[in-house]
Design a protein around this motif. Structure first.
Motif, PDB file in Angstrom:
ATOM      1  N   GLY A  31      52.709 -13.498 -40.408  1.00  0.00           N
ATOM      2  CA  GLY A  31      53.066 -12.435 -41.478  1.00  0.00           C
ATOM      3  C   GLY A  31      52.569 -11.015 -40.913  1.00  0.00           C
ATOM      4  N   LYS A  32      52.094 -11.056 -39.635  1.00  0.00           N
ATOM      5  CA  LYS A  32      51.727  -9.697 -39.084  1.00  0.00           C
ATOM      6  C   LYS A  32      52.709  -9.013 -38.118  1.00  0.00           C
ATOM      7  N   VAL A  33      53.049  -7.759 -38.264  1.00  0.00           N
ATOM      8  CA  VAL A  33      53.854  -6.929 -37.517  1.00  0.00           C
ATOM      9  C   VAL A  33      53.341  -6.034 -36.604  1.00  0.00           C
ATOM     10  N   HIS A  34      53.688  -5.742 -35.523  1.00  0.00           N
ATOM     11  CA  HIS A  34      53.292  -4.950 -34.572  1.00  0.00           C
ATOM     12  C   HIS A  34      54.220  -4.051 -33.819  1.00  0.00           C
ATOM     13  N   ILE A  35      54.354  -2.946 -33.832  1.00  0.00           N
ATOM     14  CA  ILE A  35      55.148  -1.989 -33.169  1.00  0.00           C
ATOM     15  C   ILE A  35      54.696  -0.979 -32.358  1.00  0.00           C
ATOM     16  N   THR A  36      54.781  -0.959 -31.061  1.00  0.00           N
ATOM     17  CA  THR A  36      54.222   0.122 -30.221  1.00  0.00           C
ATOM     18  C   THR A  36      55.274   0.948 -29.858  1.00  0.00           C
ATOM     19  N   TYR A  37      55.116   2.313 -29.763  1.00  0.00           N
ATOM     20  CA  TYR A  37      55.852   3.211 -29.405  1.00  0.00           C
ATOM     21  C   TYR A  37      55.344   4.113 -28.139  1.00  0.00           C
ATOM     22  N   VAL A  38      56.237   4.099 -27.086  1.00  0.00           N
ATOM     23  CA  VAL A  38      55.779   4.750 -25.874  1.00  0.00           C
ATOM     24  C   VAL A  38      57.042   6.021 -25.669  1.00  0.00           C
ATOM     25  N   ASN A  39      56.163   7.192 -25.509  1.00  0.00           N
ATOM     26  CA  ASN A  39      57.158   8.399 -25.228  1.00  0.00           C
ATOM     27  C   ASN A  39      57.343   8.524 -23.908  1.00  0.00           C
ATOM     28  N   GLU A  40      58.177   9.660 -23.514  1.00  0.00           N
ATOM     29  CA  GLU A  40      58.677   9.949 -22.161  1.00  0.00           C
ATOM     30  C   GLU A  40      57.476  10.152 -21.286  1.00  0.00           C
ATOM     31  N   GLU A  41      56.382  10.560 -21.564  1.00  0.00           N
ATOM     32  CA  GLU A  41      55.077  10.963 -20.695  1.00  0.00           C
ATOM     33  C   GLU A  41      54.276   9.803 -20.693  1.00  0.00           C
ATOM     34  N   GLY A  42      54.456   8.527 -21.205  1.00  0.00           N
ATOM     35  CA  GLY A  42      53.822   7.609 -21.195  1.00  0.00           C
ATOM     36  C   GLY A  42      52.869   7.287 -22.283  1.00  0.00           C
ATOM     37  N   GLU A  43      52.593   8.353 -23.197  1.00  0.00           N
ATOM     38  CA  GLU A  43      51.741   8.090 -24.483  1.00  0.00           C
ATOM     39  C   GLU A  43      52.153   7.355 -25.328  1.00  0.00           C
ATOM     40  N   GLN A  44      51.416   6.403 -25.948  1.00  0.00           N
ATOM     41  CA  GLN A  44      51.895   5.284 -26.938  1.00  0.00           C
ATOM     42  C   GLN A  44      50.658   5.173 -28.061  1.00  0.00           C
ATOM     43  N   TYR A  45      51.407   4.590 -29.185  1.00  0.00           N
ATOM     44  CA  TYR A  45      50.394   4.178 -30.142  1.00  0.00           C
ATOM     45  C   TYR A  45      51.221   3.004 -30.958  1.00  0.00           C
TER      46      TYR A  45
END
Length: 296
Positions: free
Chosen positions: A77-91
């Motif tokens: 039941g755990k959800v993880h979503i990682t976002y990476v932008n065009e400059e390689g920054e992520q959260y």
């Protein structure tokens, strides 16, 4: 993350994504078609899941929750979503370790609501009568309202009327995009009925005057696609689910040509059921096409 388009997204535990999946997106560089990504897949291949994950990019984490039906039980039941932008920054956003639907992030990213993607769903119907009793809002207000208020898929876009009244105030800009797809012999305007409500009216030399109550799904879809584009800023992200629905092949070709133009300086992400829609690119400059098929 302010003002930076999405380069890739990594999803795990959301709906059918029992294992980690990564999706890469095209980045606009000023050339026609450079920012266009097209993902193709049939029913139950994960298109809706990817769209849902994209719409929370740059979104206020405190407003996000994933109900039990959206959380894959094979990931406890755990959800993880990682976002990476065009400059390689992520959260990364994830459901709380203590359980439940609430979401948190371990990072402290610099969120900017203007970086939230504009999502145009496949179900694009709008109520016929329009109530003018709402505040005049900007594009980003509308996107925020949609993400906060529409937690489930519905047959209509409930908050869309505020966008329609915006068209009239920015008619020149809106028509500049609209008539790249639609024949300019069809004129539109907002009228009022005896009940005090407003409605969208159309006038054509072929069929005279009629209202949005009887307009075809294809023509209405063209209006909503134009809406997603006409006031979008450079570097913005527009997601359109099934842009080909109800469109004549001639209009499909015009839509694709417009999207190729717009994706020179904007990120445009399309989700299609079949490859047929892509056939209209035969005599057009080839966009960067990213075909992905997912297994549940």
């Amino acid at each position: 993350m302010c003002g930076k388009v999405l380069k890739e997204i990594i999803i795990c535990g959301l709906r059918g994504f029992s294992a980690e999946k990564k999706v890469n997106f095209a980045i606009p560089n000023g050339e026609k078609g450079s920012g266009l990504t097209i993902l193709v897949g049939g029913n139950n291949t994960g298109k809706t899941t990817i769209i849902e994950a994209i719409k929370y990019y740059n979104f206020d984490v405190s407003q996000i929750s994933f109900s039990s039906g959206k959380r894959n039980q094979s990931t406890e039941g755990k959800v993880h979503i990682t976002y990476v932008n065009e400059e390689g920054e992520q959260y990364t956003i994830h459901t709380k370790e203590t359980g439940g639907s609430q979401v948190e992030t371990d990072e402290s990213p610099d969120f900017d609501t203007k970086g939230i993607p504009y999502i145009l769903p496949s179900r694009r119907s709008v109520q016929y009568e329009l109530n003018y009793g709402f505040y005049d809002s900007f594009r980003w207000d509308y996107i925020n309202n949609e993400n906060v208020n529409n937690k489930v898929r519905k047959p209509t876009i409930e908050n869309f009327q505020q966008r329609i009244f915006k068209w009239e105030k920015q008619k020149e800009s809106f028509n500049k995009v609209l008539y790249k797809i639609l024949d300019n012999n069809l004129e539109w305007y907002i009228d009022q009925n005896d009940n005090g409500n407003y409605f969208l009216a159309f006038q054509s030399y072929k069929s005279g005057v009629h209202t949005s109550e009887g307009i075809g799904d294809g023509i209405w879809s063209i209006f909503t696609i134009a809406d997603a584009l006409y006031d979008a800023e450079e570097g913005g992200t527009i997601v359109i689910d099934e842009p080909e629905l109800s469109l004549h092949p001639q209009y499909q070709k015009r839509v694709m040509k417009l999207l190729l133009e717009e994706s020179a300086n904007k990120q445009v992400i399309l989700f299609c059921r079949e490859l047929n829609f892509l056939a209209v690119t035969k005599n057009l400059p080839l966009a960067r096409i990213n075909l992905q098929t997912w297994e549940g």
